[in-house]
Scaffold this motif. Structure first.
Motif, PDB file in Angstrom:
ATOM      1  N   UNK A  50       0.830  -1.208   0.000  1.00 60.71           N
ATOM      2  CA  UNK A  50       0.000   0.000   0.000  1.00 60.71           C
ATOM      3  C   UNK A  50       0.861   1.253   0.000  1.00 60.71           C
ATOM      4  N   UNK A  53       2.380   1.692  -3.322  1.00 63.67           N
ATOM      5  CA  UNK A  53       1.419   2.280  -4.265  1.00 63.67           C
ATOM      6  C   UNK A  53       1.335   3.800  -4.069  1.00 63.67           C
ATOM      7  N   UNK A  57       2.340   6.641  -6.634  1.00 69.15           N
ATOM      8  CA  UNK A  57       1.380   7.670  -7.030  1.00 69.15           C
ATOM      9  C   UNK A  57       1.994   9.071  -6.882  1.00 69.15           C
ATOM     10  N   UNK A  76      -0.677   6.616 -12.376  1.00 70.49           N
ATOM     11  CA  UNK A  76      -1.390   5.325 -12.399  1.00 70.49           C
ATOM     12  C   UNK A  76      -0.398   4.170 -12.566  1.00 70.49           C
ATOM     13  N   UNK A  83       3.006  -1.164  -6.260  1.00 69.78           N
ATOM     14  CA  UNK A  83       2.237  -2.145  -5.483  1.00 69.78           C
ATOM     15  C   UNK A  83       2.644  -3.566  -5.879  1.00 69.78           C
TER      16      UNK A  83
ATOM     17  N   UNK B   9      -3.641  -6.242   4.520  1.00 68.76           N
ATOM     18  CA  UNK B   9      -3.802  -6.504   3.090  1.00 68.76           C
ATOM     19  C   UNK B   9      -4.947  -5.677   2.518  1.00 68.76           C
ATOM     20  N   UNK B  12      -3.759  -2.179   2.188  1.00 63.09           N
ATOM     21  CA  UNK B  12      -2.913  -2.055   0.988  1.00 63.09           C
ATOM     22  C   UNK B  12      -3.764  -1.993  -0.273  1.00 63.09           C
ATOM     23  N   UNK B  13      -4.736  -2.900  -0.345  1.00 65.09           N
ATOM     24  CA  UNK B  13      -5.606  -2.927  -1.523  1.00 65.09           C
ATOM     25  C   UNK B  13      -6.388  -1.640  -1.652  1.00 65.09           C
ATOM     26  N   UNK B  15      -5.513   1.276  -0.521  1.00 63.85           N
ATOM     27  CA  UNK B  15      -4.592   2.340  -0.960  1.00 63.85           C
ATOM     28  C   UNK B  15      -4.352   2.256  -2.463  1.00 63.85           C
ATOM     29  N   UNK B  16      -4.149   1.017  -2.940  1.00 66.81           N
ATOM     30  CA  UNK B  16      -3.932   0.846  -4.377  1.00 66.81           C
ATOM     31  C   UNK B  16      -5.140   1.340  -5.168  1.00 66.81           C
ATOM     32  N   UNK B  19      -5.316   5.105  -5.074  1.00 63.44           N
ATOM     33  CA  UNK B  19      -4.298   5.734  -5.935  1.00 63.44           C
ATOM     34  C   UNK B  19      -4.672   5.603  -7.404  1.00 63.44           C
ATOM     35  N   UNK B  20      -5.083   4.404  -7.809  1.00 60.39           N
ATOM     36  CA  UNK B  20      -5.404   4.193  -9.223  1.00 60.39           C
ATOM     37  C   UNK B  20      -6.637   4.993  -9.638  1.00 60.39           C
TER      38      UNK B  20
END
Lengths: 162, 363
Positions: A50, A53, A57, A76, A83, B9, B12-13, B15-16, B19-20
């Motif tokens: 995380x 990522x 970013x 992106x 990540x 986890x 983390x997911x 956050x990903x 961000x995306x």
């Protein structure tokens, strides 16, 4: 990871980011090593996915600020690469030079593929040429730079792996 | 232990995904908004890297342009050299014009071409011939003085020998007309006079000097005395500058003196000359030659004449414009008077009525 190692990693990260914005404009080659990828990958394997990522970013946004035409694309791609690198490192890799080189190579190539797909500014032929020819070249250069950085800063980067 | 790992986890997911999503949102933003955000970032936290990149770009541009700048400087230097040659040629031509202005009649301007072959070092090919009125044994002069003598004449070209040619002779006198002699090229070097006059006076090959022979023993000449043609012999008119006395030559002659002269014209500098007509042989051309700065005033007059012509052309043009303007104003006034009186102004642009006869048609 102790705070000294965090500081060293941050210092190296900043150094690589500075190199990216200094050396690449000077070289101005068709395919160039990507210092941002090296920085992200080196940092990503030392933090949680995380955080990697987020790091990707932020760094991507920095690069996008200087190229408004593709604003958001680098952010992106680097988020995903950061990540994935962090997650893969935790799952698969050990400390091995060849694996690191492969890691840098694949990281850069994947970044280029994501970037080219998202920027939507090229024809199909141009995309194919970029992905099949120039990106591998650039990825190879990035892997080489990554290995050199690893060799030079091995002592500095010896850290607890996540 | 499994629950905290699952929770991190998820973080983390999350956050990903965050961000995306933010990145994708940035991609689909309208261009003005994206540019505005990029501008804010450039001014704030991306400012250091922006400055770095800018500096690197400038350095690369400077490196890339270095060769171009060097090439540009080289070409400019070359042009400056060419300009120097042009200025020198311009000055020569102006001096020739000034000489023509002074002589006024009996000359033909010509270009002198130096031969490159063996035996041509003391000869000159002139670009005028019999068609221009050149005859053999005509004097060839430059604004500084004697250049040589026409030896053969073709229709459009002539051959002349320079004063350095062994066969060249000219009857000469001192500028005050008191001392006479014959000027010939100086064919032997290492003279006492040359050494006595100093190295500067005899620098370079002594072959490119003149000597004045047969000067009466009672008429000594001081160094620096101007020597001109005497007008005797029927070839060179009187008063054409030949050279300056450097010093006396020691010879075996007992009753006459020989002087070494520095010629007023250097053959290698000759490119534009005048061929004097035989009608001038009886004239006195003294005072018409460029000694140190003497021709500058005449050159200035020639330049001023050119300037005055330009001024006159400008004045004429202005006068014409005034006439046109006044005519147009008068026409406008007439039209307005006609309009006030209710009369339509005549359409001067309309073609006159009637069909012209077709002169091209065959009967």
């Amino acid at each position: 990871m102790s705070w000294q190692k965090v500081a060293r990693t941050a210092l190296l990260f900043a150094f690589l980011v500075a190199l990216h914005f200094t050396v690449r404009p000077l070289l101005s080659w068709r395919s160039q090593p990507d210092f941002l990828i090296v920085a992200i990958l080196l940092a990503a394997v030392r933090v949680r996915p995380g955080v990697a990522a987020l790091l990707g970013f932020g760094t991507g946004l920095l690069a996008d600020a200087l190229a408004p035409a593709t604003f958001g694309v680098t952010a992106f791609a680097l988020s995903v690469i950061g990540f994935t690198a962090s997650w893969l490192k935790a799952v698969f890799f050990s400390d091995n030079v060849a694996l690191h080189a492969f890691f840098f190579f694949v990281g850069k190539w994947a970044f280029d593929v994501l970037f080219i797909l998202l920027e939507r500014q090229r024809t199909f032929l141009e995309m194919a040429a970029q992905v099949a020819l120039w990106s591998p070249l650039s990825a190879a250069q990035t892997a080489l730079v990554g290995l050199v950085v690893l060799m030079l800063f091995r002592g500095m980067l010896e850290a607890n792996q996540t | 232990m499994a629950r905290p790992a699952r929770a991190s986890s998820r973080v983390d997911a999350a956050l990903l995904v965050a961000c995306t999503l933010l990145a994708l949102l940035a991609i689909v933003l309208p261009t003005p908004t994206r540019d505005a955000i990029a501008g804010v970032l450039q001014r704030t936290f991306a400012a250091p890297v922006f400055a770095l990149q800018l500096r690197s770009e400038r350095a690369r541009t400077a490196l890339a342009e270095r060769e171009q700048v060097a090439a540009r400087v080289d070409s400019l230097a070359l042009r400056v050299v060419q300009l120097g040659q042009l200025e020198a040629e311009n000055l020569r031509l102006r001096q020739l014009l000034a000489l023509g202005h002074r002589v006024q009649r009996g000359f033909v301007p010509a270009e002198g071409l130096h031969g490159q072959g063996i035996g041509e070092s003391h000869a000159l090919l002139l670009t005028v011939g019999a068609k221009a009125g050149v005859v053999p044994r005509s004097a060839v002069v430059a604004p500084q003085g004697v250049v040589g003598l026409v030896t053969s004449v073709g229709n459009t070209t002539s051959q002349a020998i320079l004063w350095s040619h062994p066969d060249f002779r000219v009857s000469a006198m001192s500028a005050d007309g008191a001392t006479f002699g014959i000027v010939t090229p100086h064919l032997s070097g290492n003279d006492e006079a040359c050494r006595g006059a100093g190295e500067a006076a005899c620098a370079g090959p002594e072959r490119m000097l003149l000597e004045m022979r047969g000067v009466a023993f009672r008429d000594p000449l001081k160094p620096g005395t101007l020597i001109a043609s005497s007008g005797l012999g029927g070839v060179f008119p009187r008063g054409i500058l030949i050279g300056t006395v450097i010093g006396e030559l020691k010879t075996t002659e007992q009753w006459s003196r020989t002087y070494l002269l520095r010629p007023s014209v250097r053959p290698q500098d000759v490119s534009n000359v005048m061929v004097l007509s035989p009608v001038l042989v009886t004239d006195n051309l003294a005072g018409m030659w460029d000694t140190a700065g003497a021709g500058a005033a005449v050159v200035a007059r020639v330049v001023a004449a050119g300037d005055s012509l330009a001024r006159r052309a400008t004045a004429d043009s202005a006068a014409r414009q005034r006439v046109i303007d006044s005519t147009a104003a008068a026409r406008l006034a007439a039209d307005s008077v006609a309009a006030a009186a209710g009369v339509a102004p005549r359409d001067t642009t309309r073609v006159a009525p009637g069909v012209r006869r077709d002169t091209a048609r065959r009967p």
